[in-house]
Structure formats: C-alpha cells, structure tokens
Design a protein around this motif. Structure first.
Motif, PDB file in Angstrom:
ATOM      1  N   SER A  23       0.830  -1.192   0.000  1.00  6.27           N
ATOM      2  CA  SER A  23       0.000   0.000   0.000  1.00  6.27           C
ATOM      3  C   SER A  23       0.879   1.263   0.000  1.00  6.27           C
ATOM      4  O   SER A  23       0.602   2.233  -0.703  1.00  6.27           O
ATOM      5  CB  SER A  23      -0.890  -0.055   1.236  1.00  6.27           C
ATOM      6  OG  SER A  23      -1.800   0.979   1.239  1.00  6.27           O
ATOM      7  N   SER A  43      -2.972   9.924   2.677  1.00  4.82           N
ATOM      8  CA  SER A  43      -3.622   9.378   1.475  1.00  4.82           C
ATOM      9  C   SER A  43      -4.931  10.088   1.164  1.00  4.82           C
ATOM     10  O   SER A  43      -5.765  10.279   2.043  1.00  4.82           O
ATOM     11  CB  SER A  43      -3.897   7.894   1.676  1.00  4.82           C
ATOM     12  OG  SER A  43      -2.696   7.201   1.822  1.00  4.82           O
ATOM     13  N   LEU A  52      -8.636  10.022   2.676  1.00  4.90           N
ATOM     14  CA  LEU A  52      -9.290   8.725   2.831  1.00  4.90           C
ATOM     15  C   LEU A  52      -9.485   8.404   4.300  1.00  4.90           C
ATOM     16  O   LEU A  52      -8.662   8.752   5.143  1.00  4.90           O
ATOM     17  CB  LEU A  52      -8.445   7.626   2.173  1.00  4.90           C
ATOM     18  CG  LEU A  52      -8.153   7.784   0.681  1.00  4.90           C
ATOM     19  CD1 LEU A  52      -7.425   6.552   0.161  1.00  4.90           C
ATOM     20  CD2 LEU A  52      -9.419   8.021  -0.122  1.00  4.90           C
ATOM     21  N   TRP A  54      -9.738   5.394   7.255  1.00  6.47           N
ATOM     22  CA  TRP A  54      -8.934   4.175   7.374  1.00  6.47           C
ATOM     23  C   TRP A  54      -9.607   3.001   6.660  1.00  6.47           C
ATOM     24  O   TRP A  54      -8.953   2.141   6.092  1.00  6.47           O
ATOM     25  CB  TRP A  54      -8.663   3.825   8.841  1.00  6.47           C
ATOM     26  CG  TRP A  54      -9.876   3.350   9.595  1.00  6.47           C
ATOM     27  CD1 TRP A  54     -10.733   4.094  10.330  1.00  6.47           C
ATOM     28  CD2 TRP A  54     -10.381   2.001   9.642  1.00  6.47           C
ATOM     29  NE1 TRP A  54     -11.747   3.312  10.827  1.00  6.47           N
ATOM     30  CE2 TRP A  54     -11.554   2.023  10.427  1.00  6.47           C
ATOM     31  CE3 TRP A  54      -9.957   0.783   9.103  1.00  6.47           C
ATOM     32  CZ2 TRP A  54     -12.310   0.875  10.677  1.00  6.47           C
ATOM     33  CZ3 TRP A  54     -10.718  -0.362   9.351  1.00  6.47           C
ATOM     34  CH2 TRP A  54     -11.874  -0.303  10.129  1.00  6.47           C
ATOM     35  N   HIS A  56     -11.119   3.031   3.949  1.00  9.89           N
ATOM     36  CA  HIS A  56     -10.899   3.086   2.507  1.00  9.89           C
ATOM     37  C   HIS A  56      -9.473   2.715   2.156  1.00  9.89           C
ATOM     38  O   HIS A  56      -9.083   2.730   1.002  1.00  9.89           O
ATOM     39  CB  HIS A  56     -11.184   4.497   1.972  1.00  9.89           C
ATOM     40  CG  HIS A  56     -12.574   4.960   2.271  1.00  9.89           C
ATOM     41  ND1 HIS A  56     -12.873   6.270   2.557  1.00  9.89           N
ATOM     42  CD2 HIS A  56     -13.735   4.273   2.345  1.00  9.89           C
ATOM     43  CE1 HIS A  56     -14.172   6.382   2.790  1.00  9.89           C
ATOM     44  NE2 HIS A  56     -14.718   5.183   2.674  1.00  9.89           N
ATOM     45  N   ASN A  57      -8.688   2.424   3.189  1.00  9.29           N
ATOM     46  CA  ASN A  57      -7.253   2.258   3.002  1.00  9.29           C
ATOM     47  C   ASN A  57      -6.782   0.834   3.290  1.00  9.29           C
ATOM     48  O   ASN A  57      -5.601   0.578   3.376  1.00  9.29           O
ATOM     49  CB  ASN A  57      -6.518   3.227   3.937  1.00  9.29           C
ATOM     50  CG  ASN A  57      -5.513   4.052   3.171  1.00  9.29           C
ATOM     51  OD1 ASN A  57      -5.132   3.673   2.055  1.00  9.29           O
ATOM     52  ND2 ASN A  57      -5.053   5.149   3.752  1.00  9.29           N
TER      53      ASN A  57
END
Ligand SMILES: [Zn+2]
Length: 260
Positions: A23, A43, A52, A54, A56-57
C-alpha cells in the motif's frame, strides 16, 4: 505438525505485512515520479482530493468493496493499487519460501519491493526515481559490508553496471543521434550491482536485453514503429533482477560448470 503450523502462521503474517507495505509502495509509485512528498499529505483521492478514511485504506479489500471507485466522487481507482499490494505480498511470501530466513532475506525482500516500484514508475512515467536507484545503491553497498555478495563484489557491480550501460547509451547516442539509454537505467543497474554483485548484475543485463530484444522484434514484426518507440528498459531490468536474485546463482554455477 506444530512446526508446520508456526511456519504457516509466519508466512501469513509476512503476507499481511507485505500487503501493508505494498500500500505504501503505491504511494511511492504515484508520488516519487511527480516529485511529491511521500509523507505528506495523508492518502487522498487523486481526483477529488478528499482524505481517505482508514476503512478506505485497507489493502485490496477496500478496492474490492468500493468496486474500484472513490467513495466520495466515484472516480475510478487504478487497478494498479490492488495489483501492487498483492504482488508485493506474493513476492515476500515467495522469498520466505525460497530463501533461508536470515539478514540477507531482509535485504532481498526490500530489493524486490524497490524493483516493483521501479517497474511501475518506468512503465507509467518513464521515470526511475533517484530516491530508489541511488538510495538503493547506497543501502546495497552498506549491507554488502556485512553480507553477501561482499563489499568488493558490490563495488565492482556498481562500477561495471553503471559503466557498461552508460557506455552503451553514449555509443548509441553517437550512432543514432538520439538518446537510447536514460541515466535512470544506468543508476538502476548500478543499484542491482550493489545488491547482487557484478556476476548476477551481468546475468540480469543479459536476461533483460534478451526480453527487451524479443519484445522489440515482436513490435517490429507487427509494424509498430519499434525503432523509435523507446521501451521502458527499467521495466525489463526489474523482473530480470528479481529472477537473478532468486535463481541466478544456481544458473551461473551451472553455466560456469562447462568451463571447469
Ligand atoms: Zn474522489
């Protein structure tokens, strides 16, 4: 049985860690060629710039759950994101399965991740960031003080790798009047020499040139203008260096066996 179980648990942990680092590699692939900081800002969607959450990460899972689109503006998120995460995890697990778990193993998985970044930055932007190539050369030389291939071998790898490619590029430029080899490729091969030593660096150069030549011939046969279409040589060097890192030594021993 318990030993198998614990090594399976270790491989799973390494795989998850590989996804998380993958990532971060995506951030490097997007930001380094654009001269953006890899630390700030956090991000965000490249399209609507919303930071974003968390949720979405989460590697791969978020991309699948969101259907490959931004949660805020629905702009498509590149397939490269889940692919890089999965590829990095797969490379780390492959290394763990193939190599003994020692200090050299750490060097080689870091090397594999660096090659993954270079593969995509060259493919997408025709850029091989100095942060990776020069940083990798320095890190490789430092590691070689304590670990294989040894500092002398690594220094020869840097000088020979950088030198051979630089001379080839200079000769091509003189003959054809166009730049055939970027300095990025020169620095990348120097990095490969620092990590693998001069013999495996030369093997990498042979393998990548064969693969590049083959693809060039295919493009030429399909009447694409292959003579002026510059192939991203770094994207050929990366998988060749990875193969050399994993199986290069046995191949080299087998080949040199004919001359003993
Ligand atoms: Zn968005």
């Amino acid at each position: 049985m318990s030993e198998t179980l614990s090594s399976a648990a270790m491989l799973t942990c390494l795989g998850v860690l590989g996804l998380l680092v993958g990532s971060f590699l995506n951030v490097c692939i997007h930001r380094l060629p654009r001269d953006l900081s890899i630390a700030f800002p956090a991000s965000h969607c490249p399209s609507c710039h919303t930071p974003l959450r968390w949720s979405h990460n989460v590697p791969v899972v978020s991309w699948l759950v969101l259907g490959g689109r931004c949660a805020f503006c629905s702009a498509p998120i590149h397939w490269r994101y889940p692919v890089v995460e999965l590829a990095n995890a797969a490379l780390w697990v492959l290394h763990a399965w193939w190599l003994p778990w020692d200090a050299l193993f750490i060097v080689r998985i870091a090397f594999a991740s660096a090659l993954l970044v270079l593969f995509f930055t060259d493919l997408d932007c025709r850029i091989l960031p100095n942060e990776i190539t020069l940083g990798g050369t320095v890190a490789g030389l430092l590691a070689a003080v304590f670990l294989p291939p040894g500092i002398v071998n690594a220094l020869l790898g840097v000088l020979l790798g950088g030198g051979v490619l630089w001379a080839t590029g200079a000769a091509y430029e003189r003959l054809r009047g166009v730049e055939g080899m970027g300095m990025g490729d020169v620095k990348m091969l120097a990095m490969i020499g620092a990590v693998l030593g001069w013999q495996l660096m030369l093997l990498t150069l042979v393998w990548s040139s064969l693969a590049g030549g083959l693809l060039g011939a295919v493009l030429l046969a399909r009447r694409a203008d292959a003579r002026t279409t510059a192939l991203p040589f770094g994207s050929f060097l990366a998988p060749a260096a990875l193969a050399a890192s994993l199986v290069g030594q046995p191949v080299l021993d087998w080949y040199l066996g004919f001359y003993r």
